[in-house]
Design a protein around this motif. Structure first.
Motif, PDB file in Angstrom:
ATOM      1  N   ARG A 212       0.845  -1.196   0.000  1.00  0.00           N
ATOM      2  CA  ARG A 212       0.000   0.000   0.000  1.00  0.00           C
ATOM      3  C   ARG A 212       0.885   1.251   0.000  1.00  0.00           C
ATOM      4  NH1 ARG A 212      -5.214   0.579   1.308  1.00  0.00           N
ATOM      5  NH2 ARG A 212      -5.257  -1.551   2.115  1.00  0.00           N
TER       6      ARG A 212
ATOM      7  N   THR B 241       2.067   4.557   1.095  1.00  0.00           N
ATOM      8  CA  THR B 241       1.919   5.348   2.321  1.00  0.00           C
ATOM      9  C   THR B 241       2.441   6.771   2.163  1.00  0.00           C
ATOM     10  OG1 THR B 241       4.000   4.364   3.103  1.00  0.00           O
ATOM     11  CG2 THR B 241       1.941   3.375   3.885  1.00  0.00           C
ATOM     12  N   ASP B 242       3.249   7.011   1.127  1.00  0.00           N
ATOM     13  CA  ASP B 242       3.757   8.372   0.923  1.00  0.00           C
ATOM     14  C   ASP B 242       4.303   8.508  -0.504  1.00  0.00           C
ATOM     15  OD1 ASP B 242       4.352  10.976   1.465  1.00  0.00           O
ATOM     16  OD2 ASP B 242       6.033  10.575   2.811  1.00  0.00           O
TER      17      ASP B 242
ATOM     18  N   TYR C 197       6.648   5.304  -1.413  1.00  0.00           N
ATOM     19  CA  TYR C 197       6.800   4.515  -0.196  1.00  0.00           C
ATOM     20  C   TYR C 197       5.652   3.517  -0.103  1.00  0.00           C
ATOM     21  CZ  TYR C 197      10.425   7.685   1.477  1.00  0.00           C
ATOM     22  OH  TYR C 197      11.585   8.399   1.617  1.00  0.00           O
ATOM     23  N   LEU C 198       6.015   2.270   0.122  1.00  0.00           N
ATOM     24  CA  LEU C 198       5.016   1.211   0.308  1.00  0.00           C
ATOM     25  C   LEU C 198       5.124   0.698   1.734  1.00  0.00           C
ATOM     26  CD1 LEU C 198       5.417  -0.867  -2.999  1.00  0.00           C
ATOM     27  CD2 LEU C 198       3.770   0.965  -2.518  1.00  0.00           C
ATOM     28  N   ASP C 199       4.002   0.726   2.424  1.00  0.00           N
ATOM     29  CA  ASP C 199       3.947   0.231   3.804  1.00  0.00           C
ATOM     30  C   ASP C 199       5.045   0.860   4.662  1.00  0.00           C
ATOM     31  OD1 ASP C 199       1.829  -1.478   3.059  1.00  0.00           O
ATOM     32  OD2 ASP C 199       3.265  -2.960   2.309  1.00  0.00           O
ATOM     33  N   GLY C 200       5.267   2.171   4.450  1.00  0.00           N
ATOM     34  CA  GLY C 200       6.193   2.920   5.286  1.00  0.00           C
ATOM     35  C   GLY C 200       7.641   2.883   4.840  1.00  0.00           C
TER      36      GLY C 200
ATOM     37  N   ALA D 252      -1.841   8.228  -2.206  1.00  0.00           N
ATOM     38  CA  ALA D 252      -1.649   7.554  -0.924  1.00  0.00           C
ATOM     39  C   ALA D 252      -2.851   6.664  -0.631  1.00  0.00           C
ATOM     40  CB  ALA D 252      -1.479   8.590   0.189  1.00  0.00           C
ATOM     41  N   GLY D 253      -2.577   5.480  -0.126  1.00  0.00           N
ATOM     42  CA  GLY D 253      -3.623   4.517   0.190  1.00  0.00           C
ATOM     43  C   GLY D 253      -3.872   3.515  -0.914  1.00  0.00           C
TER      44      GLY D 253
END
Length: 217
Positions: free
Chosen positions: A4, A6-7, A19-22, A38-39
Motif C-alpha cells: 500500500r 503510504t507516501d 513509499y510502500l507500507d512505510g 496515498a492509500g
C-alpha cells in the motif's frame, strides 16, 4: 512485492519517491507518479508495469534534452541512450516514439547538416559524405541530399582559397602554396582540384591585382 502506498515524496531531482507500507520502494518520474495516490494498493505486476513505463519516460526525457541543443541523427540519439545505460529494446522504443512526432528524421538531419556546413564551415562533397556516414545516415539519403543541396565543388574551393589567400599574403611562395594546399585538402578537396585552384590563385596574385570575392568577380 506489492504493498500500500503510504507516501509520495518529491525529490530535488524532479523525480518522486514511492513509499510502500512505510518504506521507500522505488522512484518514478513525476509524470508516472502523478497517477498514484496515498492509500492505493499496488500488486507486483502493477509495480513492474510502472517501472517499465518509467524507464521509457526516463529515456524520453534524456532524448529530448539531447535533441534540444541541435538536430540529431537516429544513430546519435541511439548511441547517447546506450551510453546512459538503456537496453536495446528501450532505445528502439524511444526512437520509434521520436519518429512518430518527427523529432528524428535522418533526411531532414542530413539537409540541416549540409546547409549548416555550407554556411559556416564549408567542406567538399567528399568530406560531407564522410561526416554524414559517421552520423549513421544511410548512403541513399546522403546521395539524394548532396545532389539537392551541396554547392558546385570548384566554385566552393575557389571561394575558400581566395579567402584564405588573403590571410596568407606576405608568406614566401613555397610556404604560401603549402599552407593553401593543406587548407583545401583538410576540407576534403581532391588533389587534382587543389592543384587547379592553386594555379588560378597564383595567376591572380601574379597579375598584381586584388583577389575577387567570388568566381564571378
Amino acid at each position: 512485492m506489492g504493498g500500500r502506498i503510504t507516501d509520495l515524496r518529491a525529490l530535488k531531482s524532479g523525480r518522486v519517491a514511492v513509499y510502500l507500507d512505510g518504506r521507500r520502494a522505488f522512484v518514478l518520474t513525476a509524470i508516472e507518479a502523478a497517477q498514484l495516490r496515498a492509500g492505493q494498493v499496488l500488486s507486483e505486476d502493477e509495480i513492474a508495469r510502472l517501472l517499465e513505463r518509467d524507464l521509457l519516460e526516463q529515456a524520453h526525457e534524456l532524448a529530448l534534452r539531447f535533441l534540444s541543443y541541435r538536430p540529431r541523427s537516429e544513430r546519435e540519439v541511439a548511441d547517447h541512450l546506450r551510453r546512459k545505460g538503456f537496453d536495446a529494446q528501450t532505445v528502439e522504443a524511444e526512437l520509434e516514439r521520436l519518429r512518430r512526432v518527427g523529432l528524428v528524421d535522418d533526411r531532414a538531419f542530413a539537409q540541416f547538416w549540409v546547409e549548416n556546413r555550407t554556411a559556416f564551415r564549408p567542406r567538399s562533397r567528399r568530406a560531407l559524405q564522410a561526416e554524414l556516414r559517421r552520423k549513421g545516415i544511410p548512403p541513399a539519403i546522403i546521395q539524394e541530399v548532396l545532389q539537392e543541396t551541396s554547392p558546385d565543388e570548384r566554385s566552393l574551393a575557389l571561394r575558400l582559397a581566395r579567402d584564405r589567400a588573403r590571410r596568407l599574403r606576405g608568406l614566401d611562395p613555397l610556404t604560401f602554396r603549402r599552407r593553401l594546399a593543406g587548407y583545401l585538402i583538410r576540407r576534403g578537396f581532391d588533389g587534382e582540384l587543389v592543384r587547379e585552384i592553386l594555379r588560378i590563385i597564383e595567376a591572380e596574385m601574379g597579375q598584381g591585382r586584388d583577389l575577387p570575392l567570388d568566381e564571378s568577380a
